[in-house]
Design a protein around this motif. Structure first.
Motif, PDB file in Angstrom:
ATOM      1  N   SER A 159      42.892  40.599  30.318  1.00 54.63           N
ATOM      2  CA  SER A 159      41.942  40.591  29.199  1.00 54.63           C
ATOM      3  C   SER A 159      40.570  40.073  29.574  1.00 54.63           C
ATOM      4  O   SER A 159      39.594  40.336  28.883  1.00 54.63           O
ATOM      5  CB  SER A 159      42.502  39.745  28.041  1.00 54.63           C
ATOM      6  OG  SER A 159      42.608  38.376  28.441  1.00 54.63           O
ATOM      7  N   GLY A 160      40.477  39.291  30.666  1.00 54.51           N
ATOM      8  CA  GLY A 160      39.197  38.691  31.032  1.00 54.51           C
ATOM      9  C   GLY A 160      38.830  37.489  30.189  1.00 54.51           C
ATOM     10  O   GLY A 160      37.737  36.950  30.322  1.00 54.51           O
ATOM     11  N   VAL A 161      39.748  37.048  29.310  1.00 54.77           N
ATOM     12  CA  VAL A 161      39.479  35.905  28.431  1.00 54.77           C
ATOM     13  C   VAL A 161      39.791  34.615  29.193  1.00 54.77           C
ATOM     14  O   VAL A 161      40.808  34.541  29.890  1.00 54.77           O
ATOM     15  CB  VAL A 161      40.334  35.990  27.155  1.00 54.77           C
ATOM     16  CG1 VAL A 161      40.131  34.764  26.271  1.00 54.77           C
ATOM     17  CG2 VAL A 161      40.010  37.265  26.394  1.00 54.77           C
ATOM     18  N   PRO A 162      38.947  33.596  29.098  1.00 52.66           N
ATOM     19  CA  PRO A 162      39.231  32.340  29.818  1.00 52.66           C
ATOM     20  C   PRO A 162      40.520  31.698  29.341  1.00 52.66           C
ATOM     21  O   PRO A 162      40.846  31.710  28.159  1.00 52.66           O
ATOM     22  CB  PRO A 162      38.021  31.453  29.477  1.00 52.66           C
ATOM     23  CG  PRO A 162      36.953  32.403  29.058  1.00 52.66           C
ATOM     24  CD  PRO A 162      37.650  33.563  28.408  1.00 52.66           C
ATOM     25  N   HIS A 163      41.280  31.141  30.290  1.00 52.35           N
ATOM     26  CA  HIS A 163      42.482  30.389  29.935  1.00 52.35           C
ATOM     27  C   HIS A 163      42.079  29.038  29.326  1.00 52.35           C
ATOM     28  O   HIS A 163      41.042  28.473  29.669  1.00 52.35           O
ATOM     29  CB  HIS A 163      43.337  30.131  31.175  1.00 52.35           C
ATOM     30  CG  HIS A 163      44.031  31.354  31.688  1.00 52.35           C
ATOM     31  ND1 HIS A 163      45.001  32.015  30.981  1.00 52.35           N
ATOM     32  CD2 HIS A 163      43.879  32.043  32.852  1.00 52.35           C
ATOM     33  CE1 HIS A 163      45.434  33.037  31.675  1.00 52.35           C
ATOM     34  NE2 HIS A 163      44.773  33.092  32.816  1.00 52.35           N
ATOM     35  N   PRO A 164      42.912  28.504  28.420  1.00 56.78           N
ATOM     36  CA  PRO A 164      42.615  27.155  27.889  1.00 56.78           C
ATOM     37  C   PRO A 164      42.796  26.120  28.987  1.00 56.78           C
ATOM     38  O   PRO A 164      43.524  26.350  29.961  1.00 56.78           O
ATOM     39  CB  PRO A 164      43.650  26.979  26.771  1.00 56.78           C
ATOM     40  CG  PRO A 164      44.780  27.881  27.158  1.00 56.78           C
ATOM     41  CD  PRO A 164      44.148  29.072  27.844  1.00 56.78           C
ATOM     42  N   PRO A 165      42.160  24.964  28.851  1.00 61.12           N
ATOM     43  CA  PRO A 165      42.334  23.906  29.863  1.00 61.12           C
ATOM     44  C   PRO A 165      43.754  23.362  29.823  1.00 61.12           C
ATOM     45  O   PRO A 165      44.423  23.416  28.790  1.00 61.12           O
ATOM     46  CB  PRO A 165      41.318  22.839  29.435  1.00 61.12           C
ATOM     47  CG  PRO A 165      41.119  23.070  27.969  1.00 61.12           C
ATOM     48  CD  PRO A 165      41.250  24.558  27.767  1.00 61.12           C
ATOM     49  N   PRO A 166      44.251  22.828  30.938  1.00 56.52           N
ATOM     50  CA  PRO A 166      45.601  22.257  30.951  1.00 56.52           C
ATOM     51  C   PRO A 166      45.715  21.073  29.993  1.00 56.52           C
ATOM     52  O   PRO A 166      44.749  20.362  29.740  1.00 56.52           O
ATOM     53  CB  PRO A 166      45.783  21.796  32.410  1.00 56.52           C
ATOM     54  CG  PRO A 166      44.756  22.546  33.188  1.00 56.52           C
ATOM     55  CD  PRO A 166      43.601  22.782  32.253  1.00 56.52           C
ATOM     56  N   LEU A 192      35.612  23.541  38.458  1.00 55.07           N
ATOM     57  CA  LEU A 192      35.621  23.277  37.016  1.00 55.07           C
ATOM     58  C   LEU A 192      35.484  24.553  36.202  1.00 55.07           C
ATOM     59  O   LEU A 192      35.589  24.515  34.987  1.00 55.07           O
ATOM     60  CB  LEU A 192      34.488  22.307  36.647  1.00 55.07           C
ATOM     61  CG  LEU A 192      34.599  20.895  37.236  1.00 55.07           C
ATOM     62  CD1 LEU A 192      33.404  20.058  36.793  1.00 55.07           C
ATOM     63  CD2 LEU A 192      35.897  20.226  36.818  1.00 55.07           C
ATOM     64  N   ALA A 193      35.210  25.672  36.863  1.00 56.35           N
ATOM     65  CA  ALA A 193      35.039  26.920  36.132  1.00 56.35           C
ATOM     66  C   ALA A 193      36.371  27.376  35.557  1.00 56.35           C
ATOM     67  O   ALA A 193      37.403  27.310  36.239  1.00 56.35           O
ATOM     68  CB  ALA A 193      34.477  27.995  37.064  1.00 56.35           C
ATOM     69  N   PRO A 194      36.415  27.813  34.297  1.00 51.70           N
ATOM     70  CA  PRO A 194      37.679  28.252  33.709  1.00 51.70           C
ATOM     71  C   PRO A 194      38.190  29.508  34.395  1.00 51.70           C
ATOM     72  O   PRO A 194      37.416  30.391  34.757  1.00 51.70           O
ATOM     73  CB  PRO A 194      37.318  28.516  32.240  1.00 51.70           C
ATOM     74  CG  PRO A 194      35.850  28.797  32.257  1.00 51.70           C
ATOM     75  CD  PRO A 194      35.277  27.951  33.361  1.00 51.70           C
ATOM     76  N   THR A 195      39.495  29.586  34.610  1.00 49.99           N
ATOM     77  CA  THR A 195      40.076  30.785  35.180  1.00 49.99           C
ATOM     78  C   THR A 195      40.185  31.847  34.099  1.00 49.99           C
ATOM     79  O   THR A 195      40.353  31.554  32.915  1.00 49.99           O
ATOM     80  CB  THR A 195      41.463  30.490  35.756  1.00 49.99           C
ATOM     81  OG1 THR A 195      42.296  29.942  34.714  1.00 49.99           O
ATOM     82  CG2 THR A 195      41.371  29.480  36.899  1.00 49.99           C
ATOM     83  N   LEU A 196      40.096  33.101  34.524  1.00 47.81           N
ATOM     84  CA  LEU A 196      40.113  34.212  33.583  1.00 47.81           C
ATOM     85  C   LEU A 196      41.442  34.943  33.669  1.00 47.81           C
ATOM     86  O   LEU A 196      42.032  35.085  34.747  1.00 47.81           O
ATOM     87  CB  LEU A 196      38.967  35.180  33.876  1.00 47.81           C
ATOM     88  CG  LEU A 196      37.552  34.600  33.819  1.00 47.81           C
ATOM     89  CD1 LEU A 196      36.529  35.691  34.142  1.00 47.81           C
ATOM     90  CD2 LEU A 196      37.264  33.996  32.462  1.00 47.81           C
ATOM     91  N   ASP A 197      41.912  35.424  32.520  1.00 53.08           N
ATOM     92  CA  ASP A 197      43.092  36.256  32.482  1.00 53.08           C
ATOM     93  C   ASP A 197      42.782  37.581  33.170  1.00 53.08           C
ATOM     94  O   ASP A 197      41.766  38.219  32.878  1.00 53.08           O
ATOM     95  CB  ASP A 197      43.521  36.487  31.031  1.00 53.08           C
ATOM     96  CG  ASP A 197      44.811  37.262  30.944  1.00 53.08           C
ATOM     97  OD1 ASP A 197      44.742  38.504  30.894  1.00 53.08           O
ATOM     98  OD2 ASP A 197      45.877  36.637  30.905  1.00 53.08           O
ATOM     99  N   LEU A 198      43.640  37.998  34.081  1.00 52.10           N
ATOM    100  CA  LEU A 198      43.360  39.198  34.867  1.00 52.10           C
ATOM    101  C   LEU A 198      43.344  40.451  34.017  1.00 52.10           C
ATOM    102  O   LEU A 198      42.645  41.416  34.355  1.00 52.10           O
ATOM    103  CB  LEU A 198      44.411  39.336  35.989  1.00 52.10           C
ATOM    104  CG  LEU A 198      44.411  38.220  37.048  1.00 52.10           C
ATOM    105  CD1 LEU A 198      45.515  38.466  38.069  1.00 52.10           C
ATOM    106  CD2 LEU A 198      43.056  38.130  37.728  1.00 52.10           C
TER     107      LEU A 198
END
Length: 208
Positions: free
Chosen positions: A43-50, A35-41
């Motif tokens: 920027s390190g910013v979390p991706h929005p949920p699908p 359930l942890a949000p994935t991070l952009d490689l």
């Protein structure tokens, strides 16, 4: 000879005023991995949920008047529908979109585009090109006839396939400036079959 003592910190189990040892504090809860949000490689910013399956979306691909264009559109369509869980519609959508895109490349001199639009439970695929000439076989057209081409004809079967495979289809001419580049759009719709209501004999099979 001196004796070395262990200097590692041990939990504080000293008794409180009642004589009962005090346990160490519980560690903070960790996020559930899946359930942890994935991070952009980058920027390190979390991706929005699908997006939820029933949420609307659209994609659009523009391609030049090039024989490779329909193939690129076909691969793109398959990737989009697969990513959004619409594999059940992929084969029909791919066949019809490729027919329309191929016609655009063969019979027009400019660029074309394919647009995918999902409004649950309907997928609409639209193909635009720069020719304003609509086929006379459009639904509702006077003199509409889809009897098919001659047996020795090299083409002309695209609309016949469209009429047989699509749930609905149609088209419209688009005015030129200032409304846009002009041309025409042909579209088709495919409807995802609705699952049976809860409690029906097939409901448990589909849910498995």
């Amino acid at each position: 000879m001196s004796q070395d003592h262990d200097t590692r910190t041990s939990p504080d189990l000293s008794p409180n005023s009642a004589g009962t040892p005090i346990p160490p504090p519980n560690p903070p809860p960790t996020a559930t991995p899946h359930l942890a949000p994935t991070l952009d490689l980058l920027s390190g910013v979390p991706h929005p949920p699908p997006l939820p399956f029933t949420a609307p979306w659209h994609y659009e691909l523009h391609f030049p008047c090039d024989p490779r264009g329909p193939g690129i559109a076909r691969v793109t369509l398959r990737a989009v529908l697969g990513a959004h869980g619409l594999a059940e519609l992929t084969d029909r959508a791919e066949l019809l979109a490729c027919e329309l895109a191929t016609n655009s490349v063969r019979h027009t001199k400019g660029s074309a585009s394919v647009r995918l639009q999902w409004l649950h439970p309907v997928l609409r695929v639209s193909v635009w090109d720069m020719s304003p000439d609509l086929p006379p076989e459009l639904p509702g057209s006077l003199g509409r006839s889809l009897t098919g081409p001659a047996a020795d004809a090299e083409g002309g079967r695209g609309l016949l396939i469209l009429d047989a495979v699509a749930d609905r289809w149609g088209g419209c001419a688009i005015g030129g400036e200032p409304h846009g580049p002009g041309g025409k759009t042909l579209w088709f719709e495919l409807t995802l079959p609705e699952p049976p209501p809860d409690g029906s004999p097939m409901a448990s099979v589909l849910a498995a």
